[in-house]
Design an enzyme around this catalytic site. Structure first.
Site: not given
Length: 579
Positions: A512, A515-517, A520
């Site tokens: 998770s 994926v968020h990084e 960004m």
């Protein structure tokens, strides 16, 4: 000698009375009899609902329910905080009016300088729409691939899952690469990437579940062939010289009768555990189960008597019943069970549903409430207008300031000194944007999709605003993604790679966070790892929240949660902008 031989070849079986009327304790010398009793008791408990056979996929409960803010929900309509909800939206409207008046005074337009609107609608809008349509159409390759797997041209467990994962990597890579090649603004780019991730998760869930069912279906076909072969066999009129249950043991040698069933039933018989063995294998050579032993006995060609024939039939029929039940899943009828679910309509229906986890059947409502659809669509556009005004008035100026600092060649030390002021400028607007974004997606858009598709389970989120730990927030604020990670990452890591629960939890958090990084990095076109580190930091915070220090301190836990949610987005955004 003859009498001694008869006594040796006999199977001593004794029935002893108990204190309960009509109940007896069976004692026997044959270990096969003991195995028969244990398996029979387990099956009886399963049929009665006292135990449940383990499946390779975690069962998720889909049930008709409404979201917490739906006016039709009695808990929302009679909430003691109803007035605060009204106050919030009145405040949003008044702020919108105030900013619009100020923009009209300063710029002669209620939208002000209108950079946000120009960025969103002046560049490749139609190309963006076509790109999204192409991504949606490309998902049908997963459906076609499952037809190939069902036909047996490629087995799921022998490379099918590898082909599927290669396709998924190409799918996501193409979406990201296309967005990068077009040099879109961050709004277009993040929309394509996030929607691509949604399509990716949907494809993975569809392929994984149907791929698993394809192996179950093939096992059932093999056992049906064994049963047909068994029914055509002629049993011996006399019993074998040695009383054996399956003819041969797992190592192929004759079994001896050297143990007896104890007077008291073992704990496993009174409290049976679910079967942990795989229900997908078709090669019974090394499998350790009663049905595998029966299959090997049939293949060996050894003579069997009438009793053994009936026993073999019962074992195979019981296994076939379990497999058929697994193939039917949550379907209300066999018409929607595997492989009857492999239709283009079923796949496209699933793609449109507001869920990331595939099931053979979902709870549905009888009709669409078009007034509710109109209400949520109106709310969607209204929330978008508020978000654009807030972004233009309160977020765009500090963002533009950081860009001017970099263009002017300001050293990093001076930009670092400006960081606290940029963080404070974006604290409140980013918190409001975060709340409105959540409301827009999980309350408005998903409800529209659910109403249009008659999807009755509206459990898209829980009361995450009452979270006292970060893991509670992770579970409740985005239920569709949480359910996907729970089934296809956490439990798959345990069942497939045999990881411990702690290791599977770390893998889930790491995936998770990555994926968020990635999102960004795509937005800011730089890799810094700030969001990655902050999300991984949640794991020790979760451990701290479960410690004796925080146990029972719900108010303190909720305060810590809201401070993190309040400061985190502003701090992270400022770091990516300044650094």
């Amino acid at each position: 000698m003859l009498g001694l031989k008869r006594r040796t070849n006999s199977i001593p079986v004794r029935l002893e009375k108990t204190t309960h009327k009509g109940r007896y304790i069976l004692t026997a010398d044959d270990p096969d009899i003991k195995e028969i009793l244990r398996k029979g008791i387990e099956r009886e408990q399963v049929e009665r609902g006292h135990a449940k056979l383990r499946s390779s996929f975690r069962d998720l409960l889909f049930t008709p329910r409404l979201t917490a803010f739906d006016r039709r929900n009695p808990s929302a309509a009679h909430s003691p905080f109803f007035g605060f909800f009204t106050l919030f939206w009145i405040a949003m409207v008044l702020m919108l009016v105030k900013v619009s008046m100020q923009n009209y005074r300063d710029y002669g337009s209620v939208l002000g300088s209108n950079q946000i609107m120009k960025m969103m609608f002046s560049h490749d809008v139609w190309v963006l729409a076509v790109t999204d349509g192409v991504m949606c159409a490309a998902t049908t390759l997963t459906y076609l691939f499952q037809l190939v797997v069902h036909q047996g041209w490629l087995r799921w467990e022998r490379g099918g899952w590898i082909v599927q994962n290669i396709w998924q990597s190409l799918f996501l890579g193409a979406a990201i690469g296309w967005a990068y090649f077009r040099e879109w603004p961050w709004t277009h780019t993040i929309f394509v990437v996030l929607h691509g991730l949604v399509f990716l998760m949907k494809q993975h869930s569809y392929a994984s579940y149907n791929g698993h069912l394809s192996t179950v279906y093939r096992r059932r076909q093999v056992l049906e062939g064994k049963l047909e072969h068994l029914e055509q066999m002629e049993p011996n009129a006399t019993s074998p010289t040695r009383p054996t249950f399956f003819g041969r043991s797992l190592d192929g040698s004759r079994r001896s009768i050297d143990s007896a069933l104890p007077t008291d039933l073992p704990e496993s018989a009174t409290n049976p555990r679910p079967s942990l063995r795989p229900r997908t294998a078709t090669n019974f050579t090394s499998e350790k189960s009663d049905v595998a032993t029966v299959a090997r006995a049939i293949e060996s060609g050894d003579a069997i008597d009438t009793t053994q024939l009936h026993t073999f039939e019962n074992v195979i029929k019981a296994e076939l019943a379990d497999l058929t039940k697994e193939l039917q899943g949550k379907s209300s009828s066999a018409r929607t069970a595997y492989p009857h679910n492999l239709t283009l309509y079923n796949f496209l229906d699933y793609i449109c549903l507001p869920t990331l986890v595939y099931e053979l059947e979902y709870p549905r409502q009888e009709r669409t409430n078009w007034w509710f659809v109109a209400e949520k669509i109106t709310a969607t556009f209204g929330v978008l207008c508020v978000m654009m005004v807030i972004s233009q008035a309160f977020i765009y100026p500090p963002v533009a300031k950081t860009v001017r600092m970099k263009e002017a060649g300001m050293p990093l030390e001076q930009r670092w000194q400006e960081l606290p002021f940029i963080v404070s400028d974006m604290l409140f607007p980013l918190l409001i944007e975060q709340l409105l974004t959540w409301y827009l997606i999980w309350e408005c858009i998903l409800n529209v999709l659910a109403e249009l598709t008659c999807f009755a389970d509206r459990g898209f989120y829980g009361d995450w605003w009452n979270s006292v730990t970060w893991d509670q927030y992770a579970r409740d604020w985005n239920r569709p993604v949480h359910n996907f990670l729970l089934r296809h990452v956490y439990h798959s890591s345990i069942s497939t790679f045999h990881l411990s629960r702690n290791a599977a939890t770390f893998v889930t958090f790491l995936l998770s966070a990555l994926v968020h990084e990635m999102c960004m990095a795509i937005m800011f076109k730089k890799v810094r790892g700030y969001l990655l580190c902050s999300q991984l930091l949640q794991m020790p915070l979760v451990s701290l929240s479960r410690s004796k220090l925080m146990k029972g301190r719900d108010v303190l836990g909720n305060v810590i949660f809201w401070i993190g949610l309040f400061i985190g987005p502003s701090l992270l955004t400022s770091l990516y902008l300044v650094m």
